[in-house]
Design a protein around this motif. Structure first.
Motif, PDB file in Angstrom:
ATOM      1  N   ALA A 443       0.818  -0.838  -0.278  1.00  0.00           N
ATOM      2  CA  ALA A 443      -0.487  -0.076   0.360  1.00  0.00           C
ATOM      3  C   ALA A 443       0.813   1.277  -0.235  1.00  0.00           C
ATOM      4  O   ALA A 443       0.412   2.492  -0.625  1.00  0.00           O
ATOM      5  CB  ALA A 443      -1.311   0.273   1.210  1.00  0.00           C
ATOM      6  N   SER A 444       1.956   1.069   0.537  1.00  0.00           N
ATOM      7  CA  SER A 444       2.882   1.795   0.712  1.00  0.00           C
ATOM      8  C   SER A 444       3.963   2.474  -0.362  1.00  0.00           C
ATOM      9  O   SER A 444       4.546   3.071  -0.715  1.00  0.00           O
ATOM     10  CB  SER A 444       3.594   2.352   2.100  1.00  0.00           C
ATOM     11  OG  SER A 444       4.502   1.202   2.081  1.00  0.00           O
ATOM     12  N   GLY A 445       3.546   1.293  -1.861  1.00  0.00           N
ATOM     13  CA  GLY A 445       4.340   1.362  -2.774  1.00  0.00           C
ATOM     14  C   GLY A 445       4.995   0.770  -2.624  1.00  0.00           C
ATOM     15  O   GLY A 445       6.065   0.913  -4.259  1.00  0.00           O
ATOM     16  N   GLU A 446       5.725   0.089  -1.712  1.00  0.00           N
ATOM     17  CA  GLU A 446       6.786  -1.147  -2.261  1.00  0.00           C
ATOM     18  C   GLU A 446       6.701  -2.383  -3.217  1.00  0.00           C
ATOM     19  O   GLU A 446       5.296  -2.619  -3.006  1.00  0.00           O
ATOM     20  CB  GLU A 446       6.886  -1.580  -0.650  1.00  0.00           C
ATOM     21  CG  GLU A 446       8.629  -0.484   0.320  1.00  0.00           C
ATOM     22  CD  GLU A 446       8.701  -1.023   1.303  1.00  0.00           C
ATOM     23  OE1 GLU A 446       9.259  -2.288   1.735  1.00  0.00           O
ATOM     24  OE2 GLU A 446       7.535  -0.972   2.312  1.00  0.00           O
ATOM     25  N   HIS A 447       7.801  -2.714  -3.222  1.00  0.00           N
ATOM     26  CA  HIS A 447       7.668  -4.275  -4.217  1.00  0.00           C
ATOM     27  C   HIS A 447       8.181  -5.290  -3.615  1.00  0.00           C
ATOM     28  O   HIS A 447       9.094  -4.952  -3.070  1.00  0.00           O
ATOM     29  CB  HIS A 447       8.674  -4.287  -5.661  1.00  0.00           C
ATOM     30  CG  HIS A 447       7.884  -2.876  -6.547  1.00  0.00           C
ATOM     31  ND1 HIS A 447       6.307  -2.787  -7.518  1.00  0.00           N
ATOM     32  CD2 HIS A 447       7.998  -2.100  -7.214  1.00  0.00           C
ATOM     33  CE1 HIS A 447       6.735  -2.557  -8.671  1.00  0.00           C
ATOM     34  NE2 HIS A 447       7.174  -2.050  -8.096  1.00  0.00           N
ATOM     35  N   VAL A 448       6.857  -5.740  -2.793  1.00  0.00           N
ATOM     36  CA  VAL A 448       7.676  -6.891  -1.826  1.00  0.00           C
ATOM     37  C   VAL A 448       6.997  -8.940  -2.199  1.00  0.00           C
ATOM     38  O   VAL A 448       5.864  -7.860  -3.167  1.00  0.00           O
ATOM     39  CB  VAL A 448       7.223  -6.774  -0.109  1.00  0.00           C
ATOM     40  CG1 VAL A 448       8.133  -5.550   0.355  1.00  0.00           C
ATOM     41  CG2 VAL A 448       5.444  -6.228  -0.300  1.00  0.00           C
ATOM     42  N   GLY A 449       7.053  -9.506  -1.937  1.00  0.00           N
ATOM     43  CA  GLY A 449       6.599 -10.497  -2.087  1.00  0.00           C
ATOM     44  C   GLY A 449       6.882 -11.983  -1.833  1.00  0.00           C
ATOM     45  O   GLY A 449       7.968 -12.056  -0.828  1.00  0.00           O
ATOM     46  N   ILE A 450       6.387 -12.736  -1.505  1.00  0.00           N
ATOM     47  CA  ILE A 450       6.592 -13.919  -0.605  1.00  0.00           C
ATOM     48  C   ILE A 450       6.444 -15.276  -1.425  1.00  0.00           C
ATOM     49  O   ILE A 450       5.571 -15.281  -2.302  1.00  0.00           O
ATOM     50  CB  ILE A 450       5.607 -14.040   0.988  1.00  0.00           C
ATOM     51  CG1 ILE A 450       5.142 -13.183   1.344  1.00  0.00           C
ATOM     52  CG2 ILE A 450       6.029 -15.139   1.346  1.00  0.00           C
ATOM     53  CD1 ILE A 450       3.915 -13.130   2.364  1.00  0.00           C
ATOM     54  N   GLY A 451       7.145 -15.723  -1.339  1.00  0.00           N
ATOM     55  CA  GLY A 451       7.330 -17.388  -2.321  1.00  0.00           C
ATOM     56  C   GLY A 451       8.041 -18.532  -1.358  1.00  0.00           C
ATOM     57  O   GLY A 451       8.535 -18.074  -0.104  1.00  0.00           O
TER      58      GLY A 451
END
Ligand code: FES
Ligand code: FES
Lengths: 742, 174
Positions: A443-451
């Protein structure tokens, strides 16, 4: 009777590494030694028209220069029967190229001089006249029409085709609601241990025994290979292991240099030392992993996996080395993984290219297969709009279904609890929380991901290991085993088993794995097998010794104790231990064990640079039983670190002429403490029913799921564009490319 | 045999012609006879100080790190003659009077080594850092340690060990 060492994190004796006294092969010197320098091909494919050694021979300090014409016609054999086919002999490597060179780095000649600097100078002056041939520079072009042949006489670039099948694939696909298909590629990379390879060979003219220092991993096989290649009896060759600066699968296989150094020591009658330099290492020591898969998965609308079809091209490089067709066989065995497929068909192909030969690197085949399958499962989850964790949950084989077999494919899971292991990982890292965090950060614009990734790992490959326990008159016990130490701390672990089973303090036990002279046979340290195979052999040898001692005193084996060089029974009668003889054990393991593991990764991507940062990384593995939990955790964390390097940084690139682009460490980027998070390690212990100690092995498992989990996390962070993650490593350039379409 | 200085303005030497080089390592004279092109690492290793390891000879891995006048240098990238007149410290000199250095103990305690091949280099790198910058923060230490490579542990446990040694050394200072 036990002294409670198994399962305890006994500290390892590492003083020699801390004060600098550890002795690696480069630190061994013999009186009168000469130095060998290998002259290597600078081109990927050429006919050798002429080799002129005159100028090199005339240099100061130069004692000899040899080429293929000076050595017998011989080739490096394959180590495992399961990795051989009726055709593999067509592709084996001679120690020095004969007539044709097939990759950059292939040995062409050897210069021997009184000083290593002089040997290197003279090697530059060996003049080879090449007539260059067309090059196969990529796995896909290896099998296209009209492509050049790496081995013209063989008539094909295909080494082997491995077909595996289970169930009725056509029927399962016909019932599918969803079918997805994609190509995925695992890239060429390798182990790069901090110590390069090295050897020192000396002939003892008195005893007629040739000693080779610098051996590792599969000493007994290397001895047999040298025996047949050199034409001298096995008992006249002795291989000695020194401290070893990391192996990870690539060190200690028989290589061309093992033959050459031994041959020169015999020929010249003087000790010969060869220390690989790092630039050589990058072209001479086995590469690994490169393969491309065309994978198709069929599933139902509610996320039940039905079947898959896989066709793969697995790079073997220019020759089949001692590991035979394992580069094609091991991925095939690991494609199904821990899921309940109704059917599958696999066809992996080992293909030749004009590049450095390929062998096995930590987690071989399984790491590649896990990447391919787990990446596709995430694509399927996206297609079905299902949480990727939920998709896996619905399909993991349940404990009630074990033992589970994919017959006729040779894959059987004996024991474990895959769903519980998977949930354990999710709980431990707090998956639900992590998902919420991801929400907030996005929501704050970060590109985060879980895998994540779940997998099965083959381990504890037989056929057997032996152990001997020899009591000494001072009350100590020497345990001889045939496996190798490659920095894993296997001495400590085997010492714990021996001490517990003998019922003596650990400092009364020493482990000797250094020398082929002390034990007739041994298969070495690979496939996470040391603890299982050698551990059980040591346990049996200890039981044997106790039984023999008890028989002498006519009491049950459980009642005797070993005290200060004596065997004592409860009423106080004793006999000297030296009279008992030695304990012997042999542990046979006809079928390998598969064990379960999983990995989870949280990453962020820098939008400007495309740089991927691993924020958290956790690995879980069911090791059956942890003999030394702390040492095991360190192994797993180390393996995961290498996996992060593989996923994000490391790649052995070649250009279209077969020229390697990464021959210095500055071009082959490995992770440092800057790139790595603290690795979270979860060790599960679900005892293996198939061996007395209950162990399954696990030194490689931190690797296996790591590239897959990172790739899935990066894909998740990229959102829709994530579907384009199909190959590794995910370097900033590649990631930025995908972000641009965002 | 001539000392290397005698050649500075004089005749060319043959590639294999040795000269005398005066090194001081771990507070002891280390008289070396080697060709001028001999690297510092080889000069140390050929003269009994084999604890300094060579992982790449390309300046990348840091296994060969030693201290020259207190500062870490890659001994594979330096010629022995360049170290003349300086004070060298190698892993062999780290334990004083039979007692292990705080870093050595911390490496053991934190599992900062497996195969041990990188260990000498990391110990010397960290010893130089903690002496030069005893109050270095975690990020600074991480940055400095990223100069060297450890293939077995990845380096995380090494960072933990150096932080622990720093705590101990500062505590000792009162
Ligand atoms: S050996 Fe000097 S930096 Fe690698
Ligand atoms: S301990 Fe093996 S490279 Fe660091």
């Amino acid at each position: 009777m036990t002294s409670g060492y198994i399962g305890v994190s006994v500290e390892r004796d590492d003083l020699a590494f801390l004060d600098g006294t550890a002795c690696y092969v480069a630190d061994v010197d013999r009186e009168g030694q000469l130095y060998a320098r290998v002259v290597r091909s600078p081109v990927a494919h050429a006919r050798i028209l002429d080799i002129d050694v005159a100028e090199a021979l005339a240099q100061p300090g130069v004692v000899a220069v040899i080429t293929a014409a000076d050595i017998p016609e011989t080739r490096i054999p394959i180590r495992l029967p399961m990795a051989e086919t009726p055709y593999t002999h067509l592709f084996l490597q001679p120690p020095l190229a004969r007539e044709v060179v097939r990759y950059v780095g292939e040995p062409v000649a050897v210069v021997v001089a009184s000083d290593p600097y002089l040997a290197e100078d003279a090697a530059e002056l060996v003049d080879v006249d090449f007539d260059e041939l067309d090059v196969v520079s990529d796995i896909l072009s290896a099998t296209t029409q009209g492509t050049p042949l790496v081995h013209a006489e063989a008539g094909t670039n295909i080494v082997a085709t491995v077909p595996l099948g289970y169930g009725d694939v056509e029927a399962a696909f016909a019932r599918a609601d969803v079918v997805i298909r994609d190509r995925l590629r695992m890239h060429r990379h390798t182990a790069v241990p901090m110590e390069t390879r090295g050897l020192l060979a000396e002939m003892d003219h008195g005893t007629g025994v040739l000693t080779l220092w610098g051996a590792a991993k599969v000493k007994h096989f290397t001895r047999s290979a040298l025996s047949s290649m050199l034409g001298i009896e096995r008992h006249r060759i002795r291989l000695v292991e020194n401290h070893v600066g990391g192996g990870f699968g690539v060190r200690g296989e028989p290589y061309p240099e093992d033959f050459l150094v031994a041959f020169l020591a015999l020929r010249l009658g003087r000790p010969i030392k060869w220390i690989e330099d790092r630039a050589e290492h990058f072209v001479a020591t086995n590469h690994a992993r490169e393969q491309e898969h065309d994978l198709e998965i069929a599933a139902t609308a509610d996320g039940r996996l039905l079947a898959f079809r896989d066709r793969a091209w697995c790079d073997q490089g220019a020759y089949v080395r001692s590991q035979g067709i394992l580069p094609a066989l091991l991925p095939a065995l690991h494609l199904p993984g821990p899921y309940r497929w109704e059917a599958f068909s696999v066809e992996t192909r080992g293909v030749l290219t004009n590049r450095t030969p390929v062998g096995t690197y930590r987690g071989p085949g399984m790491t590649e297969a896990t990447f391919v399958r787990e990446r596709m499962l995430d694509k399927l989850a996206a297609e079905l709009r299902l949480d990727p964790a939920e998709l896996r949950r619905r399909n993991l084989i349940r404990p009630g279904e074990l033992p589970f077999s994919f017959e006729p494919a040779p894959i059987t899971y004996e024991s474990g609890d895959f769903p519980a292991g998977f949930e354990h990982l999710l709980d431990e890292v707090g998956y639900d929380d992590l998902c919420k965090q991801r929400q907030v950060r996005r929501a704050s614009g970060e590109h985060v991901g879980i895998g994540f990734a779940a997998y099965t790992e083959i381990g504890a490959i037989g056929p057997f290991e032996e152990a001997r326990i020899v009591p000494r008159s001072d009350g100590r016990f020497v345990v001889h085993v045939g496996v190798a130490s490659l920095g894993q701390g296997v001495e400590t672990v085997l010492g714990q088993i021996a001490a517990e089973k003998l019922g003596v303090p650990m400092d009364a036990v020493s482990i000797d794995h250094h020398d082929t002279e002390k034990l007739a046979d041994g298969f070495g340290a690979f496939a996470s097998r040391s603890t299982t195979l050698a551990g059980n052999a040591v346990a049996l040898a200890a039981e044997d010794l106790r039984a023999k001692a008890a028989a002498r005193l006519d009491v049950p084996a459980g009642e005797i104790r070993f005290v200060q060089g004596q065997v004592r029974e409860p009423s106080g009668r004793t006999i000297p231990l030296a009279e008992v003889g030695e304990g012997r054990g042999r542990f046979d393991k006809p079928h390998p064990t598969f064990s379960f593991g999983a990995a989870l990764s949280l990453v962020s991507i820098d939008r400007e640079t495309g740089l991927v940062k691993v924020l958290r990384h956790a690995v879980l593995h069911d090791v059956g039983r942890a003999v030394n939990p702390e040492l095991l955790r360190r192994q797993l964390a180390g393996a995961a670190s290498q996996g992060i390097g593989a996923a994000l940084l490391e790649e052995l690139l070649y250009d279209e002429y077969g020229q390697p682009q990464s021959t210095i460490m500055a071009d082959y980027r490995m992770p440092t403490v800057e790139e790595l998070p603290d690795i979270e390690v979860i060790v599960e212990e679900r005892p293996n029913t198939a061996n007395p100690l209950g162990v399954k092995g696990g030194g490689e498992s931190g690797m296996v799921g790591t590239p897959a989990a990172i790739a899935n996390a990066v894909a998740d962070a990229l959102g829709v564009e994530g579907a384009r993650v199909w190959r590794l490593p995910l370097t900033p350039d590649r990631v930025r490319e995908m972000l641009r379409h965002h | 045999m001539p000392h290397v200085d005698q050649h500075l303005s004089g005749d060319w030497l043959e590639a294999d012609e040795s000269v005398r080089i005066r090194l001081v390592a771990n507070d002891q004279e280390l008289p070396v006879e080697a060709p001028p092109r001999c690297t510092l690492a080889d000069a140390l290793r050929d003269n009994g100080l084999k604890g300094t390891r060579l992982g790449c000879e390309q300046g990348s891995c840091g296994a060969c790190t030693v201290l020259l006048d207190g500062r870490p240098v890659r001994s594979c990238l330096m010629l022995a003659v360049q170290a003349e007149g300086g004070r060298l410290e190698t892993v062999e000199g780290l334990a004083a009077g039979g007692e292990l250095h705080a870093l050595q103990r911390a490496f053991h305690d934190h599992g900062a080594l497996q195969c041990g091949f990188c260990t000498s280099g990391f110990l010397m790198l960290a010893a130089g850092l903690l002496r030069e910058e005893p109050d270095a923060g975690r990020e600074r230490i991480r940055e400095v340690l990223s100069a060297n490579l450890c293939r077995c542990t990845g380096g995380g446990p090494i960072l933990q060990a150096v932080l622990a040694a720093q705590r101990e050394l500062r505590g000792g200072r009162g």
